[in-house]
Write an enzyme that holds these catalytic residues in place. Structure first.
Site, PDB file in Angstrom:
ATOM      1  CE  LYS A  14     -16.772  41.702  65.660  1.00 55.56           C
ATOM      2  NZ  LYS A  14     -16.361  42.818  66.547  1.00 55.56           N
ATOM      3  NE  ARG A  88     -12.370  38.532  69.231  1.00 54.32           N
ATOM      4  CZ  ARG A  88     -13.700  38.617  69.351  1.00 54.32           C
ATOM      5  NH1 ARG A  88     -14.487  37.771  68.751  1.00 54.32           N
ATOM      6  NH2 ARG A  88     -14.240  39.567  70.066  1.00 54.32           N
ATOM      7  NE  ARG A 127     -21.846  45.361  73.147  1.00 56.68           N
ATOM      8  CZ  ARG A 127     -20.988  44.742  72.336  1.00 56.68           C
ATOM      9  NH1 ARG A 127     -21.209  44.698  71.032  1.00 56.68           N
ATOM     10  NH2 ARG A 127     -19.899  44.170  72.804  1.00 56.68           N
ATOM     11  NE  ARG A 133     -20.475  40.933  75.625  1.00 60.72           N
ATOM     12  CZ  ARG A 133     -19.923  40.913  74.417  1.00 60.72           C
ATOM     13  NH1 ARG A 133     -20.677  40.962  73.338  1.00 60.72           N
ATOM     14  NH2 ARG A 133     -18.620  40.829  74.287  1.00 60.72           N
TER      15      ARG A 133
END
Ligand code: AMP
Length: 189
Positions: A14, A88, A127, A133
């Site tokens: 996204k 969401r 990622r 993160r």
């Protein structure tokens, strides 16, 4: 106004695709995840949001909706918005409908990126090496995020299907291929 809900599980692409849609169509890109991560880390709101996001849980609807609406209102002249990671939950989708109706506009289309679960996990682990993160780095948290998507978020696609606004896009392939599929779906509108 072109109001695009870019939808899909964590790791579906996204964020990457939003950047491309933003430049191609001249849209404002709003990612609620990015907004939460950009809050002053010392603020109560940031600490509260992090207490959910670090575990891979959803931040409560009332807080998220307020944050989203404030972000949209920062761009009164936008010719359109990409909503990335919002809504969401069905309650968030209803809130977005009401909010946009008050502005005299509505969601144009929901583009839902479809990616198999194994591929999502591989992408998120990759990622984690660059995102920094904590919610990307831990397989248990990744699994919780995927479960949360399946249980609480996937029904949002049905909400938009009911409005004839759902467009499912194959989210596997090169970044360019996926962009082309998204452009084709948008240009049909
Ligand atoms: P993301 O960057 O979209 O993967 O979001 C990271 C985290 O922020 C999520 O796991 C949630 O904890 C929180 N978050 C982002 N968007 C929402 C939303 N629309 N509703 C609830 N929580 C959200």
């Amino acid at each position: 106004m072109l109001n695009i809900v870019l939808f899909g599980p964590p790791g579906a692409g996204k964020g990457t695709q939003s950047e491309r849609l933003k430049s191609k169509y001249g849209l404002v890109h709003i990612s609620t995840g990015d907004v939460f991560r950009a809050l002053d880390p010392e603020s109560d709101l940031a600490k509260l949001a992090k207490s959910y996001s670090d575990k891979g849980n959803l931040v409560p609807d009332d807080i998220t909706i307020e944050i989203l609406e404030a972000e949209v209102l920062k761009h009164p002249d936008a010719k359109g918005v990409i909503y990335d990671g919002f809504p969401r939950t069905t309650a968030q989708a209803e809130a977005l409908d009401n909010f946009l109706a008050k502005k005299g506009t509505s969601v144009s289309v929901m583009l839902s990126l479809v990616v198999p679960e194994d591929e999502l996990k591989t992408r998120l682990i990759e990622r984690a090496k660059v995102s920094g993160r904590p919610d990307d780095a831990d397989p248990e948290i990744i699994q919780n995020r995927i479960n949360t998507y399946n249980n609480s978020t996937a029904p949002v696609a049905e909400f938009y299907r009911g409005q004839n606004k759902l467009s499912e896009i194959n989210g596997v392939g090169t970044i360019n291929d996926i962009s082309e599929r998204l452009y084709a779906a948008i240009d049909k509108n």
